[in-house]
Structures are given as C-alpha cells and as structure tokens.
Design a protein around this motif. Structure first.
Motif, PDB file in Angstrom:
ATOM      1  N   TYR A 141     -19.824  16.157  -7.827  1.00 23.87           N
ATOM      2  CA  TYR A 141     -20.862  15.455  -8.292  1.00 23.87           C
ATOM      3  C   TYR A 141     -21.508  15.240  -6.489  1.00 23.87           C
ATOM      4  O   TYR A 141     -20.906  14.905  -5.581  1.00 23.87           O
ATOM      5  CB  TYR A 141     -21.121  14.416  -8.278  1.00 23.87           C
ATOM      6  CG  TYR A 141     -20.101  13.400  -8.777  1.00 23.87           C
ATOM      7  CD1 TYR A 141     -20.495  12.200  -7.484  1.00 23.87           C
ATOM      8  CD2 TYR A 141     -19.096  13.516  -8.818  1.00 23.87           C
ATOM      9  CE1 TYR A 141     -19.421  11.229  -7.365  1.00 23.87           C
ATOM     10  CE2 TYR A 141     -17.695  12.426  -8.917  1.00 23.87           C
ATOM     11  CZ  TYR A 141     -18.322  11.357  -8.198  1.00 23.87           C
ATOM     12  OH  TYR A 141     -17.607  10.644  -8.094  1.00 23.87           O
ATOM     13  N   ALA A 166     -26.921  14.921  -7.603  1.00 22.72           N
ATOM     14  CA  ALA A 166     -26.804  16.371  -8.127  1.00 22.72           C
ATOM     15  C   ALA A 166     -25.079  16.605  -8.828  1.00 22.72           C
ATOM     16  O   ALA A 166     -24.027  15.777  -7.883  1.00 22.72           O
ATOM     17  CB  ALA A 166     -26.821  17.073  -7.001  1.00 22.72           C
ATOM     18  N   MET A 167     -25.466  17.447 -10.178  1.00 22.30           N
ATOM     19  CA  MET A 167     -24.079  16.943 -10.336  1.00 22.30           C
ATOM     20  C   MET A 167     -23.922  18.885 -10.872  1.00 22.30           C
ATOM     21  O   MET A 167     -25.059  19.429 -11.289  1.00 22.30           O
ATOM     22  CB  MET A 167     -24.010  16.335 -11.434  1.00 22.30           C
ATOM     23  CG  MET A 167     -22.425  16.133 -12.330  1.00 22.30           C
ATOM     24  SD  MET A 167     -22.262  14.911 -13.697  1.00 22.30           S
ATOM     25  CE  MET A 167     -22.391  13.611 -13.039  1.00 22.30           C
ATOM     26  N   HIS A 168     -22.684  19.359 -11.094  1.00 19.76           N
ATOM     27  CA  HIS A 168     -22.098  20.103 -11.403  1.00 19.76           C
ATOM     28  C   HIS A 168     -20.924  20.566 -12.408  1.00 19.76           C
ATOM     29  O   HIS A 168     -19.954  19.863 -11.481  1.00 19.76           O
ATOM     30  CB  HIS A 168     -22.044  21.089  -9.933  1.00 19.76           C
ATOM     31  CG  HIS A 168     -21.650  22.804 -10.432  1.00 19.76           C
ATOM     32  ND1 HIS A 168     -21.837  24.162 -10.479  1.00 19.76           N
ATOM     33  CD2 HIS A 168     -20.389  23.536 -10.459  1.00 19.76           C
ATOM     34  CE1 HIS A 168     -21.770  24.629 -11.469  1.00 19.76           C
ATOM     35  NE2 HIS A 168     -20.489  25.121 -10.780  1.00 19.76           N
ATOM     36  N   ASN A 169     -21.347  20.709 -13.429  1.00 15.77           N
ATOM     37  CA  ASN A 169     -20.360  20.828 -14.393  1.00 15.77           C
ATOM     38  C   ASN A 169     -19.633  22.416 -13.704  1.00 15.77           C
ATOM     39  O   ASN A 169     -19.797  23.371 -14.746  1.00 15.77           O
ATOM     40  CB  ASN A 169     -20.820  21.155 -16.165  1.00 15.77           C
ATOM     41  CG  ASN A 169     -20.964  19.475 -16.575  1.00 15.77           C
ATOM     42  OD1 ASN A 169     -20.938  18.517 -16.188  1.00 15.77           O
ATOM     43  ND2 ASN A 169     -22.990  19.472 -16.119  1.00 15.77           N
ATOM     44  N   LEU A 170     -18.243  22.184 -13.563  1.00 15.78           N
ATOM     45  CA  LEU A 170     -17.438  23.192 -13.937  1.00 15.78           C
ATOM     46  C   LEU A 170     -16.216  23.711 -15.127  1.00 15.78           C
ATOM     47  O   LEU A 170     -16.714  25.070 -15.113  1.00 15.78           O
ATOM     48  CB  LEU A 170     -15.592  22.762 -12.398  1.00 15.78           C
ATOM     49  CG  LEU A 170     -16.233  22.716 -11.539  1.00 15.78           C
ATOM     50  CD1 LEU A 170     -14.995  22.269 -10.315  1.00 15.78           C
ATOM     51  CD2 LEU A 170     -16.818  23.944 -10.375  1.00 15.78           C
ATOM     52  N   GLN A 230     -25.980  23.889 -16.007  1.00 17.78           N
ATOM     53  CA  GLN A 230     -24.509  23.478 -15.618  1.00 17.78           C
ATOM     54  C   GLN A 230     -25.005  22.695 -14.834  1.00 17.78           C
ATOM     55  O   GLN A 230     -23.713  21.726 -14.242  1.00 17.78           O
ATOM     56  CB  GLN A 230     -23.241  24.366 -15.089  1.00 17.78           C
ATOM     57  CG  GLN A 230     -23.158  25.574 -16.310  1.00 17.78           C
ATOM     58  CD  GLN A 230     -22.328  26.499 -15.284  1.00 17.78           C
ATOM     59  OE1 GLN A 230     -21.814  27.384 -15.035  1.00 17.78           O
ATOM     60  NE2 GLN A 230     -20.675  25.723 -16.116  1.00 17.78           N
ATOM     61  N   ASN A 231     -26.109  22.771 -13.999  1.00 16.21           N
ATOM     62  CA  ASN A 231     -26.163  21.204 -12.696  1.00 16.21           C
ATOM     63  C   ASN A 231     -27.536  20.166 -13.736  1.00 16.21           C
ATOM     64  O   ASN A 231     -27.749  20.556 -14.216  1.00 16.21           O
ATOM     65  CB  ASN A 231     -27.148  22.114 -11.545  1.00 16.21           C
ATOM     66  CG  ASN A 231     -26.706  23.472 -11.380  1.00 16.21           C
ATOM     67  OD1 ASN A 231     -25.439  23.150 -10.981  1.00 16.21           O
ATOM     68  ND2 ASN A 231     -26.692  24.357 -11.280  1.00 16.21           N
ATOM     69  N   SER A 232     -27.260  19.224 -12.883  1.00 18.21           N
ATOM     70  CA  SER A 232     -28.449  18.079 -13.296  1.00 18.21           C
ATOM     71  C   SER A 232     -28.570  17.147 -12.649  1.00 18.21           C
ATOM     72  O   SER A 232     -27.449  17.246 -10.756  1.00 18.21           O
ATOM     73  CB  SER A 232     -27.646  16.925 -14.149  1.00 18.21           C
ATOM     74  OG  SER A 232     -26.485  16.390 -14.044  1.00 18.21           O
ATOM     75  N   TYR A 259     -15.893  18.112 -13.498  1.00 17.09           N
ATOM     76  CA  TYR A 259     -17.412  18.585 -12.535  1.00 17.09           C
ATOM     77  C   TYR A 259     -17.159  18.129 -11.186  1.00 17.09           C
ATOM     78  O   TYR A 259     -16.503  16.999 -10.944  1.00 17.09           O
ATOM     79  CB  TYR A 259     -18.880  17.574 -13.442  1.00 17.09           C
ATOM     80  CG  TYR A 259     -18.247  15.985 -13.687  1.00 17.09           C
ATOM     81  CD1 TYR A 259     -18.154  14.956 -13.256  1.00 17.09           C
ATOM     82  CD2 TYR A 259     -17.416  15.993 -14.515  1.00 17.09           C
ATOM     83  CE1 TYR A 259     -18.367  14.217 -13.098  1.00 17.09           C
ATOM     84  CE2 TYR A 259     -17.582  13.876 -15.239  1.00 17.09           C
ATOM     85  CZ  TYR A 259     -17.509  13.599 -14.023  1.00 17.09           C
ATOM     86  OH  TYR A 259     -17.426  11.876 -14.299  1.00 17.09           O
TER      87      TYR A 259
END
Length: 317
Positions: free
Chosen positions: A289, A278-282, A251-253, A287
């Motif tokens: 970032y 940095a990004m996190h998709n909830l 879920q992260n990039s 999301y």
C-alpha cells in the motif's frame, strides 16, 4: 482344505476390520483434538514513513502493528457459546531496540447466544462503530475520540428489530479515565448507519478533560464504489466532518478522503486533512500500500502543516 482357506480369509478380514476401526478411531480422536485447539494467527507489517512539517523532514522504517494472537470458542450448553481472544503486539522493525512481545492489543473472554454477546477484558469500544473513515494502515484520519479499551464490560444485543443492533461498553475499574459508550447501528443491504455516544472522561496525564462526544457514521456500497460520511461533535471542544470514497478494481483499491475539524476556541484555525490511499493485494495473505496525508493548520495552529507519506507491506497468516 477349502474350509481352512475360508477360515483364514475370515480371520484376515476380521483383523483388517479391527485395524481399520482402530485407525478410524484414532483419526476421529485426532480430528476432535484439532477442533478443540485454538486458532493461531498473526501479522508482520512494515512501513517506510516520511514526514515533512515545512521545517524538518524525517523518514523511518517502522513496524506497523505486527501481532500474534489466539482465538477459541466452544459450546457450553444448547444455544450458548463461550469464547476468548488474546492478541499481542511485537516490534518487528529493529532488532537492536525491539522488546519482543511487548503489550496486549486485545484480550477478553465472553459468552454469546440468542441473548447477544457479553464480554469482559480489553477490546475496542462500541463507539468505534461510527469510526467508518478509519481505513488507514498507518497514516489517516483515525478517530477524533480516543477511548480507553482496557478493563471494560461490553454487551452487544442480538438484532432487536430489522437490521438494528445496540451496544454498551462500561468501565469496571473505579479509577478509570473512561466514562462509557452507548451505540446503535443499522445494517440493511448496501447501507450501514451507526450512532454512538461517548460519556465524558476524566483528564489523562498530558491531556485536557474530554467532554461528552456524539458520533454518526454512514457507509454505503454501490457496486465497486464505497462511500463513507462521518460526523463527531465534542461538547465545548470541536466538531469534525469526514468524507471518504473507496473504489475497488480487481486486486487494487483506491481511496480519497477529506476531513475538517472545527475548534470551538476562536483563537484556533480549522484543521483540514486530505487523505489518499492505493492498495494492491498480492494474495489472500499479503498486500502492498501507499498512503499520503496532508494536514493543514494541525491542531488548530496557524501554518502548522504536516505532510506524511507511507509505503508499506503486510503479511497475514
């Protein structure tokens, strides 16, 4: 007695079938009406942005492009579909100063089919095909060329050869500041390549005359890693090179990029940008970032440095 019971049963069955038929018809009518309704969508986005230019530090909670929009399309003949889009921006960050829905982001109507697609209105130009390093949410490289997105006629061809598509954006108004754009892109398996040419624009208030610009973008996927390279050259003005890598992990990039802008004027320094995201998709709809952009010799001015840090969240529906 038996005949009476049988007749009653038949009558009840007929009434039940009639009621079921009416319900089925109403359900079908409702489904048809729902299918004909436009798709409503939107986004609410906030970001806390901190900037430091070595002499001053500012921080602010900002709206980051919150929008409301509508999409619709329908077949008007065999193989031809009409479509429309209207997307509006609104300021969500401060009730005291917000003006509500304050401007159009995109609005156009068009036709598509075996001939490709043609549309008129306000939308991104085909030159944006090369802008592959522009993955930022609020701070990033962005496009080195800004084109007028309003009152344009745009055509995108069908695939004319294996993986190749052509595009044209042309202004409609005679007093436009935008001269038009031509583009071609190639897509096959994990590789995408775009080449675009933006014709010179007349000077806009507060800006120097923009010359013709040639842009090239390359995008390549290797499993969870995406690599991007971009080059733009504006006649007698500047050259820009950008490299970007994005790695997906569940879920992260995570993204890391570098850009250099070389100005033709000998009195200007080369500007360099380093970008981190940095990004996190909830979930599929939300999301978080973090973005950091370090710019050295901004706009070619020696020791004119700027650091920007953004922490944001977005909810899509």
């Amino acid at each position: 007695m038996k005949k009476t019971l049988i007749a009653s049963a038949i009558a009840a069955t007929l009434v039940g079938n009639a009621i079921a038929a009416d319900v089925t018809s109403e359900a079908a009518d409702l489904a048809a009406k729902l299918d004909s309704m436009p798709t409503f969508y939107g986004a609410v986005q906030f970001a806390h942005v901190s900037t430091d230019d070595s002499t001053n530090t500012d921080h602010e909670l900002k709206d980051n492009g919150s929008t409301l929009g509508f999409l619709h399309e329908h077949a008007i003949s065999e193989g031809v579909t009409a479509f429309a889009k209207a997307e509006f921006e609104f300021s969500a960050d401060d009730k005291r100063t917000s003006t509500g829905i304050n401007k159009i982001d995109e609005a156009y109507i068009g036709l598509k089919g075996d001939f490709g697609s043609v549309q008129v209105g306000s939308d991104e130009t085909v030159y944006d095909w090369v802008d592959m390093t522009d993955i930022d949410e609020i701070v990033g490289f962005g496009a080195t060329v800004k084109l007028d997105q309003g009152d344009n006629l745009q055509y995108v061809s069908p695939e004319i050869a294996e993986g190749i598509t052509l595009g044209l954006t042309a202004p409609i108004d005679s007093d436009t500041n935008f001269g038009g754009a031509l583009a071609a892109k190639y897509a096959m398996d994990n590789l995408q390549v775009a080449l675009a040419y933006a014709l010179g624009r007349d000077a806009e208030p507060g800006f120097a005359k923009a010359e013709d610009t040639l842009g090239l973008g390359v995008h390549y996927d290797i499993d969870d890693l995406t690599l991007v390279a971009q080059y733009e050259t504006t006649k007698d003005t500047q050259d820009a090179w950008g490299l970007l890598g994005v790695y997906a992990m569940g879920q992260n990039s995570f993204a890391l990029g570098y850009q250099m802008i070389s100005f033709d004027a000998s009195t200007l320094e080369d500007q360099t940008d380093i970008y981190v995201q940095a990004m996190h998709n909830l979930s599929d709809n939300a999301y978080l970032y973090l973005e950091y952009l370090m710019q050295t010799d901004l706009n070619g001015a020696k020791d004119s440095d700027l650091d920007t840090l953004a922490i944001g969240a977005a909810y899509l529906f």
